[in-house]
Design an enzyme around this catalytic site. Sequence first.
Site, PDB file in Angstrom:
ATOM      1  CG  HIS A 202      -2.136  -0.914   0.961  1.00 34.68           C
ATOM      2  ND1 HIS A 202      -2.159  -2.218   1.374  1.00 34.68           N
ATOM      3  CD2 HIS A 202      -3.309  -0.709   0.306  1.00 34.68           C
ATOM      4  CE1 HIS A 202      -3.308  -2.777   1.013  1.00 34.68           C
ATOM      5  NE2 HIS A 202      -4.015  -1.891   0.369  1.00 34.68           N
ATOM      6  NE  ARG A 309      -6.388   1.759  -2.409  1.00 32.50           N
ATOM      7  CZ  ARG A 309      -5.918   2.171  -3.586  1.00 32.50           C
ATOM      8  NH1 ARG A 309      -5.801   3.473  -3.827  1.00 32.50           N
ATOM      9  NH2 ARG A 309      -5.577   1.315  -4.514  1.00 32.50           N
ATOM     10  NE  ARG A 346     -10.850  -0.763  -0.011  1.00 33.87           N
ATOM     11  CZ  ARG A 346      -9.588  -0.972  -0.379  1.00 33.87           C
ATOM     12  NH1 ARG A 346      -9.314  -1.895  -1.278  1.00 33.87           N
ATOM     13  NH2 ARG A 346      -8.622  -0.249   0.147  1.00 33.87           N
ATOM     14  CD  GLU A 449     -10.009  -7.625  -1.542  1.00 33.53           C
ATOM     15  OE1 GLU A 449      -8.980  -6.991  -1.841  1.00 33.53           O
ATOM     16  OE2 GLU A 449     -10.871  -7.206  -0.769  1.00 33.53           O
ATOM     17  CG  ASN A 472      -3.092  -4.347  -6.020  1.00 35.41           C
ATOM     18  OD1 ASN A 472      -2.777  -4.478  -7.193  1.00 35.41           O
ATOM     19  ND2 ASN A 472      -3.376  -3.171  -5.489  1.00 35.41           N
ATOM     20  CG  ASP A 473      -5.304  -7.981  -0.992  1.00 32.31           C
ATOM     21  OD1 ASP A 473      -4.131  -8.172  -0.637  1.00 32.31           O
ATOM     22  OD2 ASP A 473      -6.051  -7.163  -0.434  1.00 32.31           O
ATOM     23  NE  ARG A 483      -1.540  -6.654  -1.410  1.00 33.14           N
ATOM     24  CZ  ARG A 483      -1.895  -5.389  -1.403  1.00 33.14           C
ATOM     25  NH1 ARG A 483      -1.213  -4.517  -2.104  1.00 33.14           N
ATOM     26  NH2 ARG A 483      -2.939  -4.981  -0.708  1.00 33.14           N
ATOM     27  CB  CYS A 520     -10.350  -1.218  -8.285  1.00 31.79           C
ATOM     28  SG  CYS A 520     -10.499  -2.475  -6.990  1.00 31.79           S
TER      29      CYS A 520
END
Length: 596
Positions: A202, A309, A346, A449, A472-473, A483, A520
């Site tokens: 992040h 976010r 989110r 995810e 990403n996840d 990650r 996203c």
Amino acid sequence: MSFQVFGIPVSRGVAIGRAVLVASSRLDVAHYFINEADIEAEIARCLRARDEVARELSALKVDLPEDAPHELAALLDVHLMLLHDEALTGATKQWIVDRHYNAEWALSAQLEVLARQFDEMEDDYLRERKADLEQVVERILDALAAESGKTPRGAASVTQRDFAGEDPLLLVAADIAPADMLQFKRSVFHGFITDIGGKTSHTAIVARSLDIPAVVGTREASRLIRQDDWVIIDGDSGLVIVDPSPIVLEEYRFRQRQSELERARLARLRHTPAVTMDGERIELHANIELPTDAEAAVVAGATGVGLFRSEFLFMNRDGELPSEDEQFEAYKAAVEAMRGMPVTIRTVDIGADKPLDRMSANELRHEHVLNPAMGLRAIRWSLAEPSMFRQQLRAIYRASAFGKIRLLIPMVAHLAEVRQILESIKRVQQQLNDAGHAYTKVELGVMIEIPAAAVMLPLLLKHVDFVSIGTNDLIQYTLAIDRADEAVAHLYDPWHPAVLQLIASSIAQARAAGKSVSVCGEMAGDPAFTDLLLSMGLRSFSMHPAQIPSVKQRILRADSAKLAGALPAILASEDPQETARLALSTGGQAAVRTFH
């Protein structure tokens, strides 16, 4: 002597400037420039804080009980000696005079210089005195914060000053937490380097949203680079050059100028609709962290916010959660700034590499789990704190009266979770009705995810209005790769056949069910994946505003029908490198980005 440090490129571009070393524990110290006329006042402020600490230490020494160990009095003497040492106070004043640093920044800068000297001492006893020096500086910083009415931690202001002719500054640290990264949105730093971190941590994501060059995962940068060294950050290759030669410096300055010209050219596409050569209209939404980011999304030509976010509203608050009204005002501001375009919010995704300053009592019991990425985070945390969750839902629904809002739930893996969410929404709507608050229909979506969610997507689609794929996840959990861990970053592979299969099937199933679907994650903002995602049928991308122009350019040159014809061969490939070659051959001109 010039040398190079290699890391992971996470935000493109070139930055050239002087290194500012900051320890992770002092990242929230204020960093700003002062005016020439304020130098004497700033030095006086620093000396007042030092004298206040001296009085405190002297009083402690006087009040020591008779039976106190004599080592304690000796330790206080050491601290008093360090406090008045010219190597600390005199050099700190010099930072203020020469570089126009504010007192807190000057102290932190000199501490890094002295800490390096202590580390290089051969005598064990002297080397261990670094901890005493750090404690003394922390006391002075706390005294400065108390004088200005700020709390010692989490209350630093970061301001920008246009210093014509001054050297640009680059931040070097062991690590930078996402909450600390938010302090750099209006900061004096033009790039940053960290020892740890991965391509989609992040911290890296926020760096891209700031659109500043960054390299992470260097392992040794904060130890090798010294305060005030000249440094080049090559955010395209992950290379850091320390003390570059004049020839290398000129080459990178030329690259900087070329990059600025390219950005100016892409900026002209801002008002051009994102339509493929065969007439497919594509939505290009923006990912934002704070309401103030919405304006940048509009300027970049975004057609909406695909990911707000909301957890960043909860950070840098000394553990105090934002109230319902405060959240409502933030969501309302973002909606109004988007001028009628949709905003997808989110719910709070706290946990893993985004902890709060102070967790609730329930969370504290899970603070030291072995693998926080798989622990109590995201929707799991929200459902474990129902009053907090309903408070956020009320704020979101109240803001819906001012524009189109969509509600996105992170890390869903069970139908039971969806049922709990729907029950919470029903209860919140009743509370709003009873209180007389206006709200409109809010579409409900879930993030794909976790592999389990991708596999059971047909069941989830019966209960939600849309889905958003968080690549990403999804990559992290599919490949069992942390990650944020640079030690296994080379195994984090977006081209892995299993990853591509999950993404392709999720897009296809959502489209077949008549439900909207977007991506996203970081793949959405990487032009190397644009053709591939178009071939899978994706028509809605969400990315950082700075990435929109380059992705739009790629879309304008693409033929989605031809790309779709190549998809079966791409998905049948056994080798990620072969998959990349096949994907790019369908689109024509893009360059391969290698992940090995």
